[in-house]
Design an enzyme around this catalytic site. Structure first.
Site, PDB file in Angstrom:
ATOM      1  CG  ASP A 170      -0.526   4.854  14.073  1.00 48.16           C
ATOM      2  OD1 ASP A 170      -1.488   4.066  13.552  1.00 48.16           O
ATOM      3  OD2 ASP A 170      -0.675   5.605  14.850  1.00 48.16           O
ATOM      4  CG  ASP A 205      -7.826  10.658  12.249  1.00 55.04           C
ATOM      5  OD1 ASP A 205      -7.832   9.467  13.000  1.00 55.04           O
ATOM      6  OD2 ASP A 205      -7.605  10.952  11.410  1.00 55.04           O
TER       7      ASP A 205
HETATM    8  O1  1PR Z   1      -5.941  11.070   6.022  1.00 53.30           O
HETATM    9  O2  1PR Z   1      -6.891   9.319   4.484  1.00 53.30           O
HETATM   10  O3  1PR Z   1      -4.476  10.049   4.570  1.00 53.30           O
HETATM   11  O4  1PR Z   1      -5.236   8.903   6.714  1.00 53.30           O
HETATM   12  C1  1PR Z   1      -4.308   8.915   7.394  1.00 53.30           C
HETATM   13  C2  1PR Z   1      -4.409   7.973   8.304  1.00 53.30           C
HETATM   14  O5  1PR Z   1      -3.322   8.388   9.423  1.00 53.30           O
HETATM   15  C3  1PR Z   1      -5.725   8.186   9.234  1.00 53.30           C
HETATM   16  O6  1PR Z   1      -6.451   6.858   9.572  1.00 53.30           O
HETATM   17  C4  1PR Z   1      -5.134   8.761  10.591  1.00 53.30           C
HETATM   18  O7  1PR Z   1      -6.072   7.992  11.753  1.00 53.30           O
HETATM   19  C5  1PR Z   1      -3.783   8.131  10.743  1.00 53.30           C
HETATM   20  N1  1PR Z   1      -2.827   9.223  11.395  1.00 53.30           N
HETATM   21  C6  1PR Z   1      -2.537  10.271  10.769  1.00 53.30           C
HETATM   22  N2  1PR Z   1      -1.720  10.770  11.803  1.00 53.30           N
HETATM   23  C7  1PR Z   1      -1.553   9.755  12.771  1.00 53.30           C
HETATM   24  C8  1PR Z   1      -0.690  10.182  14.025  1.00 53.30           C
HETATM   25  O8  1PR Z   1      -0.866   9.434  15.139  1.00 53.30           O
HETATM   26  N3  1PR Z   1      -0.128  11.285  14.265  1.00 53.30           N
HETATM   27  N4  1PR Z   1      -2.649   7.839  13.294  1.00 53.30           N
HETATM   28  C9  1PR Z   1      -2.559   8.985  12.757  1.00 53.30           C
HETATM   29  C10 1PR Z   1      -3.777   7.596  13.769  1.00 53.30           C
HETATM   30  C11 1PR Z   1      -4.687   6.406  15.463  1.00 53.30           C
HETATM   31  C12 1PR Z   1      -4.696   5.022  15.794  1.00 53.30           C
HETATM   32  C13 1PR Z   1      -4.182   4.453  16.842  1.00 53.30           C
HETATM   33  C14 1PR Z   1      -5.071   4.328  17.901  1.00 53.30           C
HETATM   34  C15 1PR Z   1      -4.946   3.365  19.066  1.00 53.30           C
HETATM   35  N5  1PR Z   1      -3.405   6.693  14.918  1.00 53.30           N
HETATM   36  O9  1PR Z   1      -3.933   4.337  14.406  1.00 53.30           O
HETATM   37  O10 1PR Z   1      -3.471   3.071  16.444  1.00 53.30           O
HETATM   38  O11 1PR Z   1      -5.296   5.556  18.251  1.00 53.30           O
HETATM   39  O12 1PR Z   1      -3.814   3.667  19.732  1.00 53.30           O
HETATM   40  P1  1PR Z   1      -3.707   3.344  21.235  1.00 53.30           P
HETATM   41  O13 1PR Z   1      -4.040   1.991  21.355  1.00 53.30           O
HETATM   42  O14 1PR Z   1      -2.012   3.184  21.207  1.00 53.30           O
HETATM   43  O15 1PR Z   1      -3.986   4.409  22.193  1.00 53.30           O
HETATM   44  P2  1PR Z   1      -5.629  10.108   5.352  1.00 53.30           P
END
Ligand code: 1PR
Length: 555
Positions: A244, A403
């Site tokens: 991320d 998500d």
């Molecule tokens: O909506 O098309 O612009 O895409 C935005 C992207 O950013 C989406 O794929 C969304 O999942 C991601 N995203 C947005 N905000 C966050 C955040 O964390 N605040 N991250 C985010 C998503 C989830 C995974 C993470 C897993 C595993 N994070 O990326 O890597 O949950 O984590 P872990 O193994 O530590 O538990 P758009």
């Protein structure tokens, strides 16, 4: 530097191929017109996506006779993916479209009755004890395709072809073929780590053609502990490292990690967690054996001038040294640039593919498009980002990142609930025994009255090739994957699903593969915080008897 000619005829990620060729010491010259083919010594025909799309572009531009002549003149030729399929007479993917007809057969689609299609991941390219361009029985190669040429023992061999094969869910198919000056692979050697680079080198330096058909050398001694599992036949369990990425308060682009999507420190500073630099971490995970690397631009909901898209440079740099598939997500949607120009999601995806991405991942926009799909009575509009990008680059290039958040339902409300509910072994705060999973957009900031089954079925219909299934409740908890969510989505779609969120130790990876039919498992915090390496996770899986790919360091 010696040169190789590459046909530039169709959309696709050729950047990785160029990087792979340069890595083994050659330089690329592009062919942009059929009359340039005659000057080529070594010619590579790449191809991704749709057989009919690729072949009709080649035919319309007048390339087919020129390629045929190159082959007939005995000059080195290599086809990759649809470039292999082009050697055949045709494909059921587009029966009206003809291939080169070097092999008088037609490709068919894998059955999705018992397995996910496309076939995505690391699988074999095994020969019956003979050499084929340095392909090795202990190595794995990266495939992504829905159509294949079934392997029937002796059929192609009787025509003089050497054949390497793989099996997917009981279907044996052709992974590579070679005869004389021609070699072609269904897999992507440029995305197959060192094993693939070796194959490209064997084509470019001529040793592949020279040794073709000779007996394979005896296996080398001294393989490491889990080698028996890595060299077991079949598709491996795919482990994906996810980064991320966002700008921190000091303005640096950093890899961060949230707890249930909150990426700020719990201390008073509330600064954005900084877990490292994106390119460095991607290289580290590649060297640990990650099968894919995913970058998510998590602040993509903010408007940003396109020229400053932060991920472009990251992709350019990463794709020079990391030879496994790269996915990029965040901000893939139609947008208006700061100067007022309209920029389509397809334009943005194209910028990413040209910079080295193999797949793009769409989050928020996919939810809105899926809602509109149902509102239109399940009619495809043809205008969504998913449809446009899948149409140009193939379904396999489009991932939808989901998500979801768990919503509990009390027994009394179950009958009235319009969403796909499941019984849960983990009751809610008031003892609720059922739940459904609500989709969110903008990184979890907005929850929609729309569930994951609705979303994933709609995006599959639109042409999405794979689901990246996060879970906000589990994100960053180290408590294991949400197996109930994964099982629900797996039973709703036929495309591959990547389990994400919650991995805290190697047993969680084993659990998700053993208790669900997930196609891949993703980890983030576990790797960024150096709690476990990808190698340790894979070694553990191998000890449990699961087939994994081991990193091969030596070219
Ligand atoms: O909506 O098309 O612009 O895409 C935005 C992207 O950013 C989406 O794929 C969304 O999942 C991601 N995203 C947005 N905000 C966050 C955040 O964390 N605040 N991250 C985010 C998503 C989830 C995974 C993470 C897993 C595993 N994070 O990326 O890597 O949950 O984590 P872990 O193994 O530590 O538990 P758009």
């Amino acid at each position: 530097m010696p040169t190789v000619h590459l046909l530039d005829y169709v959309a696709g990620n050729v950047r990785s191929l160029v990087n792979a060729i340069e890595k083994v010491g050659y330089e690329v010259e592009w062919i942009t017109r059929p009359d340039q083919v005659a000057a080529a010594e070594r010619l590579i025909l790449p191809g991704v996506g749709h057989f009919g799309h690729c072949l009709s572009q080649l035919a319309a531009a007048g390339y087919l006779p020129a390629i045929r002549k190159h082959i007939d003149n005995g000059k080195p030729f290599m086809g990759i993916c649809v470039g292999l399929q082009a050697l055949f007479r045709g494909s059921s993917e587009d029966p009206a479209c003809s291939g080169l007809g070097l092999i008088d057969g037609s490709l068919i689609r894998f059955s999705d009755a018992d397995k996910a299609v496309p076939h995505i991941g690391w699988n074999d390219a095994r020969t019956a004890g003979v050499q084929l361009y340095d392909l090795r029985p202990t190595s794995k190669y990266y495939y992504v395709h829905s159509y294949n040429y079934p392997y029937r023992q002796g059929e192609l061999e009787a025509l003089g072809w050497s054949v390497a094969t793989a099996t997917y869910g009981g279907e044996a198919f052709v992974g590579a073929v070679a005869r004389g000056n021609v070699v072609a692979t269904q897999f992507h050697p440029e995305k197959s780590g060192v094993a693939g680079l070796r194959m490209i080198r064997a084509f470019l330096d001529g040793t592949g053609a020279q040794s073709l058909g000779q007996a394979l050398p005896a296996p080398t001694a001294g393989l490491s502990s889990s080698s028996s599992s890595s060299s077991a036949p079949g598709l491996t369990r795919r482990i994906i490292a996810c980064l991320d990425v966002r700008t921190n308060d000091q303005g640096d682009l950093v890899v961060t990690k949230g707890d249930q999507y909150d990426v700020r420190e719990k201390s008073d500073s509330r600064g954005v967690r900084n877990l490292g630099k994106p390119v460095e971490l991607a290289e580290r995970y590649y060297a640990q054996g990650a099968d894919e690397v995913t970058f998510l631009n998590i602040t993509s909901f903010r408007d940003c001038p396109l020229a400053d898209l932060p991920m472009l440079e990251i992709l350019r740099l990463t794709s020079k040294t990391v030879f496994v598939p790269l996915t990029i997500g965040g901000g893939i949607r139609d947008t208006v640039d700061t100067d007022g120009t309209h920029v389509s999601a397809l334009d943005i995806a194209t910028m990413y593919f040209k910079s080295g991405a193999d797949k793009v991942s769409i989050g928020s926009d996919a939810v809105l498009a899926a809602e509109a799909y149902y509102a239109a009575g399940k009619q495809l509009s043809g205008t969504t980002a998913i449809e446009q990008i899948a149409g140009a680059y193939g379904n396999q290039a489009v991932v939808v990142s989901v998500d979801p958040k768990r919503v509990y339902v009390a027994a009394a409300d179950l009958a009235a609930c319009e969403h796909s509910t499941i019984p849960t072994a983990f009751p809610g705060p008031h003892g609720e025994g059922h739940c459904w999973y609500a989709c969110t957009i903008k990184g979890g900031r907005e929850t929609r009255d729309f569930d994951v089954v609705q979303l994933t079925q709609a995006v599959e219909a639109m042409g999405c090739g794979e689901i990246l299934l996060n879970c906000i409740d589990k994100d960053g908890t180290n408590s294991g994957y949400d197996l109930e969510l994964i099982a629900q989505v797996k039973s709703a779609v036929h495309i591959p699903v990547i389990a994400s969120s919650g991995a805290g130790n190697p047993t969680h990876f084993a659990q998700v593969f053993e208790k669900t039919t997930t196609d891949a498992a993703l980890g983030a915090g576990i790797f960024h915080r150096s709690e476990y390496t990808v190698t340790e996770v894979k070694d553990y899986l191998a000890q449990q008897g699961l087939v994994i790919r081991q990193f091969e360091g030596e070219l």
